[in-house]
Design an enzyme around this catalytic site. Structure first.
Site, short mmCIF file in Angstrom:
data_model
loop_
_atom_site.label_atom_id
_atom_site.label_comp_id
_atom_site.label_asym_id
_atom_site.label_seq_id
_atom_site.Cartn_x
_atom_site.Cartn_y
_atom_site.Cartn_z
CB CYS A 2 -0.94 0.09 1.19
SG CYS A 2 -2.05 -1.30 1.34
NE ARG A 27 4.72 1.58 -0.30
CZ ARG A 27 5.86 1.50 0.39
NH1 ARG A 27 6.95 1.99 -0.12
NH2 ARG A 27 5.89 0.96 1.57
CD1 TRP A 74 -0.85 -6.33 -3.38
CD2 TRP A 74 -0.87 -6.90 -1.22
NE1 TRP A 74 -0.59 -7.68 -3.29
CE2 TRP A 74 -0.60 -8.06 -1.97
CE3 TRP A 74 -0.94 -7.02 0.17
CZ2 TRP A 74 -0.40 -9.31 -1.40
CZ3 TRP A 74 -0.75 -8.26 0.73
CH2 TRP A 74 -0.47 -9.39 -0.05
CG ASN A 98 1.91 0.25 4.15
OD1 ASN A 98 1.56 -0.91 3.98
ND2 ASN A 98 3.15 0.66 3.99
N GLY A 99 -0.24 -1.50 6.28
CA GLY A 99 0.11 -2.43 7.36
C GLY A 99 -1.09 -3.29 7.73
CD GLU A 478 14.87 -14.58 -10.25
OE1 GLU A 478 14.44 -14.94 -9.15
OE2 GLU A 478 14.57 -13.48 -10.77
CE LYS A 482 11.40 -12.23 -11.95
NZ LYS A 482 12.49 -12.02 -11.01
CD GLU A 485 7.34 -11.68 -10.05
OE1 GLU A 485 8.41 -12.15 -10.50
OE2 GLU A 485 7.30 -10.80 -9.19
CG HIS A 501 15.34 -38.31 -5.13
ND1 HIS A 501 15.67 -39.55 -4.63
CD2 HIS A 501 16.48 -37.81 -5.66
CE1 HIS A 501 16.96 -39.77 -4.83
NE2 HIS A 501 17.46 -38.73 -5.46
CE LYS A 600 10.53 -3.48 -8.11
NZ LYS A 600 11.09 -4.68 -8.72
O1 M6R Z 1 12.50 -5.46 -2.44
P1 M6R Z 1 12.99 -6.86 -2.17
O2 M6R Z 1 14.16 -7.22 -3.00
O3 M6R Z 1 13.23 -7.11 -0.71
O4 M6R Z 1 11.78 -7.78 -2.61
C1 M6R Z 1 11.83 -9.16 -2.39
C2 M6R Z 1 10.77 -9.88 -3.20
O5 M6R Z 1 9.50 -9.43 -2.84
C3 M6R Z 1 10.96 -9.67 -4.71
O6 M6R Z 1 12.23 -10.05 -5.12
C4 M6R Z 1 9.91 -10.49 -5.48
O7 M6R Z 1 10.14 -11.85 -5.31
C5 M6R Z 1 9.94 -10.10 -6.97
N1 M6R Z 1 8.64 -9.65 -7.37
C6 M6R Z 1 10.32 -11.22 -7.88
O8 M6R Z 1 10.41 -10.81 -9.20
#
Ligand code: M6R
Length: 605
Positions: A2, A27, A74, A98-99, A478, A482, A485, A501, A600
């Site tokens: 947020c 955010r 959010w 926010n929180g 990773e 990606k 996501e 396994h 983000k």
């Molecule tokens: O701001 P940060 O690097 O601490 O964020 C950590 C994760 O939330 C962030 O890397 C998230 O996994 C990304 N959206 C992945 O692409």
């Protein structure tokens, strides 16, 4: 998550609130709202969806007022709709939050028994109603203070008052909050980024603090309501990133910026004249470190995982890695010879910040690898190593991941040289190889057209797998992160040696399987694992840096990335995976910069 903005000015504020909310959308972006004070009324407008929807509403029915607050949400409590969007207002008070208020159910019951009625399903509304109740007897600051005492959980708050039309009160516990200063105008914001277009003079609230701002003045108070002074920081002028230029979206731009990101980071840390790494300001003796613990979330955690392989390979230091949300609740054995490294792009991730706090409470040595140097995590750690990637706007982390990897690699090299774990000639050679990285990234990016073809093959897939061994295993994780996501396609990252396994059962005719296979000590083993997948019908996308053609004809796609050095392969192999996720998402018409359900900066746990 947020985003919060508040402006107290001598001129109408709604347009600047909307502009700041657009910047804060990283955010949270499931709903948005604004409240201003005009004609002795709280004028609240909100909507589900993006800030541009709110802008349309304001275009039709403008909001007057020289004091106001705004919010992008959010959702935590209550679905993302107009009613649950912030601000939450009574006749007298309007609140953005926010929180998470953990005891909101209990407080709600108490308030309902006193005759208060709730409009939304949110936890925030209890704050509105508590302040409203206290205002019957107390001034705004005291009313907020008394309310805060009743709240459990985390929050950053912005509050305006119908009968005190020139002020905004801000309060922070757990979630970040900043104050900005200008001439005849002062601001409250979730972070300096939201305020940068209006000011570069910023103060940060610490936990438990409150502030009261009007157009000409800002006062700060500690958790006992004692007036305090706060330092004013001049925040750096970053490159203008609100402009996508000719790029379709920010993520695409950020992927293609990676060669210059690498160059900038390398220039910052490598002294070309001395042929050395210019990290000198260790706040501890590197020879006395016994163990390094690397902590992060999501993509940042994956960079910790890659770094573990580097530290193990190049130094005599024992290494552990941890996911911040797990670390913070574990029963830990602290040791003064440990160094805790926190990796975070935003520097505001709630779990990582909380893990850092635990280490501070236990008087541990802390270091942060961050992109945002004014962030909470940077400010709270003993030592900061910035990644110099410039603002990253796309929710999916790309260039920041590369920056994190680079800084961790550089730190690892430096520690190994100070501790004499590495021979001087190998140290020099590694530095020389590193300097070639930006060019190799440029070359890797040229494989985009092949990756576009690969992406077509994922359109009808029901799932996918990413396999790697050794230092390529975190890159498999990773790549899978990606893809899921961005394109909402199920993707699983696995160490190739683990397939038999259990996960081999998932392989069926035509399932896309991406194999990450640099020519390192695992190559032959990875090849055998690939054959096992082929034998069960998996459709193989083989990414390698060997020149030789492979014997197997059953590989659907083979993509070659340039070879630099085995240690740097994770950086180069990540790039095709970013592009793959991007192109699959593009073909599926997904929102690339703002994938569904995400934000983000993850400022709630
Ligand atoms: O701001 P940060 O690097 O601490 O964020 C950590 C994760 O939330 C962030 O890397 C998230 O996994 C990304 N959206 C992945 O692409």
């Amino acid at each position: 998550m947020c985003g919060i903005i508040g402006i107290a000015s001598n001129k109408p504020v709604s347009i600047n609130i909307i502009n700041s909310l657009k910047k804060l959308e990283y955010r949270g972006y499931d709903s948005a709202g604004i409240a201003t004070l005009a004609n002795n009324l709280i004028n609240e407008k909100k909507c589900s969806g993006r800030v541009k929807e709110l802008e349309k509403i304001l275009f039709k029915t403008p909001s007057d007022g020289i004091v106001g607050i705004g919010h992008v949400r959010w959702a935590t409590h209550g679905i993302p709709n107009t009613i649950n969007a912030h601000p939450h207002s009574s006749d007298d008070v309007s609140v953005v939050h926010n929180g998470i208020i953990e005891n909101s159910d209990e407080l709600k019951e108490q308030l309902e028994s006193k005759g208060f009625r709730f409009k939304s399903e949110t936890d925030t509304e209890v704050i509105t109603l508590l302040v409203t109740e206290y205002l019957k007897q107390f001034e705004p600051l005291e009313s907020v203070f008394k309310t805060l005492k009743k709240l459990k959980g985390s929050f950053a708050l912005g509050i305006i008052f119908k009968n005190y039309s020139d002020i905004i009160i801000g309060a922070r516990r757990g979630s970040p909050l900043a104050v900005g200063y200008s001439n005849q105008e002062n601001y409250l914001g979730s972070d300096s980024y939201a305020l940068k277009s209006m000011t570069n003079k910023i103060s940060y609230l610490d936990d438990g603090e409150l502030c009261i701002l009007s157009k000409n003045n800002v006062d700060f108070f500690d958790l006992n309501l004692k007036k305090i002074n706060k330092k004013i920081h001049t925040v750096s002028d970053e490159e203008n990133t609100s402009n996508k230029g000719d790029y379709k979206n920010f993520m695409y731009k950020e992927i293609f910026e990676q060669s210059s990101t690498a160059k900038k980071c390398i220039n910052e840390y490598i002294d070309s004249l001395k042929k050395d790494i210019n990290i000198y300001n260790f706040p501890f003796d590197p020879n006395k470190i016994n163990k390094i613990i690397l902590i992060g979330c999501g993509t940042a955690f994956h960079s910790c995982l890659v770094a573990k392989y580097w530290f193990e390979e190049l130094t005599s230091i024992d290494v552990e890695i941890d996911i911040a949300s797990e670390f913070r609740y574990r029963t830990l054995k602290f040791n003064s010879k440990n160094l805790y490294i926190f990796v975070s792009q935003s520097g505001e991730t709630a779990d990582t910040a909380a893990a850092l706090e635990i280490c501070r409470e236990n008087k541990m040595k802390t270091c942060s690898v961050v992109n945002v140097v004014e962030s909470t995590i940077a400010r709270n750690s003993d030592w900061v190593l910035p990644i110099h990637a410039g603002p990253e706007i796309g929710v999916a982390s790309t260039k920041a991941f590369l920056g994190q990897l680079l800084v961790l690699y550089i730190l690892c090299l430096k520690l190994s040289s100070i501790r004499k774990d590495i021979l001087k000639k190998d140290y020099d050679k590694n530095i020389e190889t590193l300097k070639k990285l930006p060019e190799a990234i440029k070359k890797t990016l040229k494989s985009e057209s092949d990756i576009q073809l690969m992406a077509q093959e994922f359109l009808k897939a029901r799932g996918s797998m990413f396999l790697g061994r050794g230092i390529s295993f975190p890159i498999a994780l990773e790549g899978a992160l990606k893809l899921k996501e961005l394109s909402y396609l199920h993707a699983e990252g696995y160490p190739a040696g683990e397939m038999k396994h259990g996960p081999l059962a998932l392989i069926e005719e035509g399932l896309p399987v991406i194999v990450i296979a640099p020519k390192d000590k695992y190559f032959e083993k990875t090849l055998s694992n690939t054959q096992e997948v082929i034998a069960r019908g998996g459709k193989i996308f083989f990414i390698t840096d060997i020149k030789k053609r492979l014997m197997s004809t059953n590989i659907r796609f083979r993509l070659r990335v340039p070879f630099l050095d085995n240690l740097l392969s994770p950086i180069l192999f990540t790039i095709p995976l970013q592009l793959l996720a991007y192109h699959v998402a593009l073909l599926k018409n997904c929102d690339i910069d703002k994938p569904r359900n995400l934000a983000k900066s993850v400022t709630v746990e």
